[in-house]
Design an enzyme around this catalytic site. Structure first.
Site, PDB file in Angstrom:
ATOM      1  N   LYS A 187       8.045  -5.034   2.580  1.00 50.54           N
ATOM      2  CA  LYS A 187       8.065  -3.620   2.965  1.00 50.54           C
ATOM      3  C   LYS A 187       7.667  -3.422   4.427  1.00 50.54           C
ATOM      4  O   LYS A 187       6.688  -4.002   4.893  1.00 50.54           O
ATOM      5  CB  LYS A 187       7.097  -2.854   2.050  1.00 50.54           C
ATOM      6  CG  LYS A 187       6.937  -1.376   2.383  1.00 50.54           C
ATOM      7  CD  LYS A 187       6.049  -0.711   1.344  1.00 50.54           C
ATOM      8  CE  LYS A 187       5.611   0.683   1.751  1.00 50.54           C
ATOM      9  NZ  LYS A 187       4.786   1.326   0.725  1.00 50.54           N
ATOM     10  N   TYR A 242       0.843  -1.199   0.000  1.00 53.80           N
ATOM     11  CA  TYR A 242       0.000   0.000   0.000  1.00 53.80           C
ATOM     12  C   TYR A 242       0.876   1.245   0.000  1.00 53.80           C
ATOM     13  O   TYR A 242       2.013   1.217   0.452  1.00 53.80           O
ATOM     14  CB  TYR A 242      -1.039   0.002   1.125  1.00 53.80           C
ATOM     15  CG  TYR A 242      -0.566  -0.115   2.553  1.00 53.80           C
ATOM     16  CD1 TYR A 242       0.123   0.918   3.190  1.00 53.80           C
ATOM     17  CD2 TYR A 242      -0.871  -1.244   3.312  1.00 53.80           C
ATOM     18  CE1 TYR A 242       0.499   0.831   4.513  1.00 53.80           C
ATOM     19  CE2 TYR A 242      -0.506  -1.351   4.643  1.00 53.80           C
ATOM     20  CZ  TYR A 242       0.187  -0.313   5.238  1.00 53.80           C
ATOM     21  OH  TYR A 242       0.569  -0.409   6.558  1.00 53.80           O
ATOM     22  N   CYS A 243       0.344   2.316  -0.573  1.00 49.86           N
ATOM     23  CA  CYS A 243       1.075   3.582  -0.751  1.00 49.86           C
ATOM     24  C   CYS A 243       2.482   3.347  -1.313  1.00 49.86           C
ATOM     25  O   CYS A 243       3.477   3.737  -0.717  1.00 49.86           O
ATOM     26  CB  CYS A 243       1.155   4.362   0.561  1.00 49.86           C
ATOM     27  SG  CYS A 243       1.542   6.115   0.334  1.00 49.86           S
ATOM     28  N   PRO A 244       2.567   2.677  -2.484  1.00 50.62           N
ATOM     29  CA  PRO A 244       3.881   2.365  -3.037  1.00 50.62           C
ATOM     30  C   PRO A 244       4.639   3.615  -3.493  1.00 50.62           C
ATOM     31  O   PRO A 244       4.038   4.591  -3.935  1.00 50.62           O
ATOM     32  CB  PRO A 244       3.552   1.464  -4.237  1.00 50.62           C
ATOM     33  CG  PRO A 244       2.161   1.866  -4.646  1.00 50.62           C
ATOM     34  CD  PRO A 244       1.461   2.252  -3.368  1.00 50.62           C
TER      35      PRO A 244
END
Length: 279
Positions: free
Chosen positions: A161, A148-150
């Site tokens: 991550k 998420y939110c890369p």
């Protein structure tokens, strides 16, 4: 001196520790505080400032997330799961904040030549590697697909991550911000975001590209290091690492003009948040 080191090397680091204020400390307040500190540091009123903060049961959306065709369905799903949903005043996409996620902000004055974006990111990366010296060579910075939110400064170990870095610039101040998943399950957090996008987008074609979340690409530092860390453990690492770059660490809170600026920024953040969620 290495330019990344130049940013971290400060005569004095002002420290604002808000990592243990509890569930009543609202993430909207954090956005207003960082904007206030950018103004203060940018004006030369405050030295470079490091702030630590933790928020409970909160999902922070980016402006792009508010363009989802079935946004209300996605937001309701998160609220039913016990999360408060807010919209940040800067770029990026949805992230999870809870009692196992430590957020750190480094706030610098923008120099006459300007701090280019990568320098800010690299300074934070260098600090995190120093904080986790035992595995520094395993910490990589690249966009982790399926997270998420890369972003290009996702921090990971072994492809999983555990952190994401962003920046905000306002009134000659630069805030470099990171969220660190310290404890708990990274994949469980990612599953909530996966469900949010599934409910908010459904099968609709959209102008914006939203990440296809793969929960197993995300993990907490406790999971990655195979030992139970706490927020306090990581705070100690943070302060120890910063101390290596400074003659003095000075703890404080907002003071003087900053308190008035904060009230103005908070009002703006609240109004922007309400507008974004009502459109």
């Amino acid at each position: 001196m290495n330019k990344k080191l130049e940013l971290l090397k400060q005569k004095e680091w002002r420290i604002i520790d808000q990592s243990s204020l509890g569930p009543m400390f609202d993430a909207l307040q954090s956005f207003a505080i960082d904007d206030t500190l950018c103004t203060s540091v940018g004006a030369g009123i405050s030295p470079a400032t490091a702030r630590a903060w933790v928020h409970h049961h909160t999902i922070v959306l980016g402006i792009q997330d508010t363009k989802l065709p079935f946004l209300n369905d996605g937001v309701q799903l998160l609220k039913d799961g016990g999360y408060r949903v807010i919209v940040r005043n800067s770029g990026g996409l949805a992230v999870v904040l809870d009692e196992g996620v430590l957020n750190l902000s480094l706030i610098f004055p923008d120099t006459e030549k300007g701090i280019d974006i990568d320098r800010g990111y690299e300074a934070m990366l260098m600090l995190i590697r120093e904080m986790f010296a035992e595995c520094a060579d395993k910490i990589e910075a690249f966009e982790v697909a399926g997270s998420y939110c890369p972003g290009s400064y996702d921090l990971s170990m072994g492809g999983k991550k555990f952190a994401g870095i962003s920046q905000r610039r306002i009134r000659k101040g630069v805030a470099v911000q990171i969220y660190l998943c310290v404890t708990g399950s990274g994949s469980e957090r990612a599953e909530w975001i996966r469900r949010f996008y599934r409910a908010g987008k459904k099968e609709e074609q959209t102008k914006w590209v939203y990440p296809v979340i793969q929960p197993d690409v995300m993990a907490s530092l406790s999971e990655l290091l195979g030992k139970e860390l706490t927020i306090s453990d990581v705070m100690l690492r943070f302060l120890t690492a910063l101390n290596n770059y400074s003659d003095r660490l000075a703890t404080s809170s907002l003071e003087g003009e900053e308190i008035e600026w904060y009230q103005g920024y908070l009002q703006r953040v609240i109004e922007r948040n309400e507008k974004a969620l009502s459109e």
